[in-house]
Every structure is written in structure tokens, then in C-alpha cells.
Write a protein that holds these residues in place. Structure first.
Motif, mmCIF file in Angstrom:
data_model
loop_
_atom_site.group_PDB
_atom_site.id
_atom_site.type_symbol
_atom_site.label_atom_id
_atom_site.label_comp_id
_atom_site.label_asym_id
_atom_site.label_seq_id
_atom_site.Cartn_x
_atom_site.Cartn_y
_atom_site.Cartn_z
ATOM 1 N N PHE A 83 0.698 -1.287 0.062
ATOM 2 C CA PHE A 83 0.070 -0.064 0.161
ATOM 3 C C PHE A 83 0.874 1.243 0.115
ATOM 4 N N ALA A 84 0.339 2.324 -0.681
ATOM 5 C CA ALA A 84 1.035 3.550 -0.810
ATOM 6 C C ALA A 84 1.281 4.325 0.490
ATOM 7 N N PHE A 144 -3.812 1.380 3.359
ATOM 8 C CA PHE A 144 -3.855 0.290 4.116
ATOM 9 C C PHE A 144 -5.061 0.021 4.761
ATOM 10 N N LEU A 145 -5.664 1.161 5.425
ATOM 11 C CA LEU A 145 -6.862 0.980 6.307
ATOM 12 C C LEU A 145 -7.909 0.665 5.331
ATOM 13 N N ALA A 146 -7.978 1.242 4.021
ATOM 14 C CA ALA A 146 -9.226 1.119 3.066
ATOM 15 C C ALA A 146 -9.162 -0.443 2.530
#
Length: 74
Positions: free
Chosen positions: A5-6, A11-13
């Protein structure tokens, strides 16, 4: 090493699946915590109930012994 993830928000999404993943983690964590805490709470409850029953039994024995003492002729 390259991350999947960028950003933290990505990351949370988790590409739109984050809400389901985090709810699953939360439910699992809550279940594990409940499984760890419940036995100790139940043990305390059973100990209190046992003490209560012992007090009741002692009172009954005391009343019975008092009744026997008063019923005996002098």
C-alpha cells in the motif's frame, strides 16, 4: 522491500474491503478477550455463591442447635 500500500489510508481502506476486514479483526479480538475473561468472572461468581450457601448452612445449623438447647429439660 516494497510495500503493498502507498499510504496508511490505503492500508486501512484495503481497496474498498477495509471495513469488512477491520470488523472481522474486531469481532475476533472481542471473542478472544471474552474467552479469556469469562472463566475468571464465572469463577468469582461461583465462589461468591458457595460462600453464600455456606453462610446459609451455618445459620441453619446455629438455629437448629439453639432450638435443641432450648428444648432440653434442665
Amino acid at each position: 522491500m516494497e510495500f503493498q500500500f502507498a499510504s496508511l489510508a490505503d492500508f486501512l481502506a484495503m481497496d474498498g474491503h477495509g471495513i469488512y476486514v477491520w470488523i472481522a479483526y474486531g469481532v475476533t479480538a472481542a471473542a478472544l478477550i471474552a474467552l479469556a475473561v469469562y472463566p475468571s468472572l464465572r469463577r468469582r461468581q461461583l465462589q461468591r455463591e458457595l460462600q453464600r450457601q455456606q453462610r446459609i448452612q451455618q445459620r441453619r445449623q446455629q438455629v437448629e442447635s439453639d432450638r435443641i438447647k432450648t428444648a432440653e429439660p434442665a
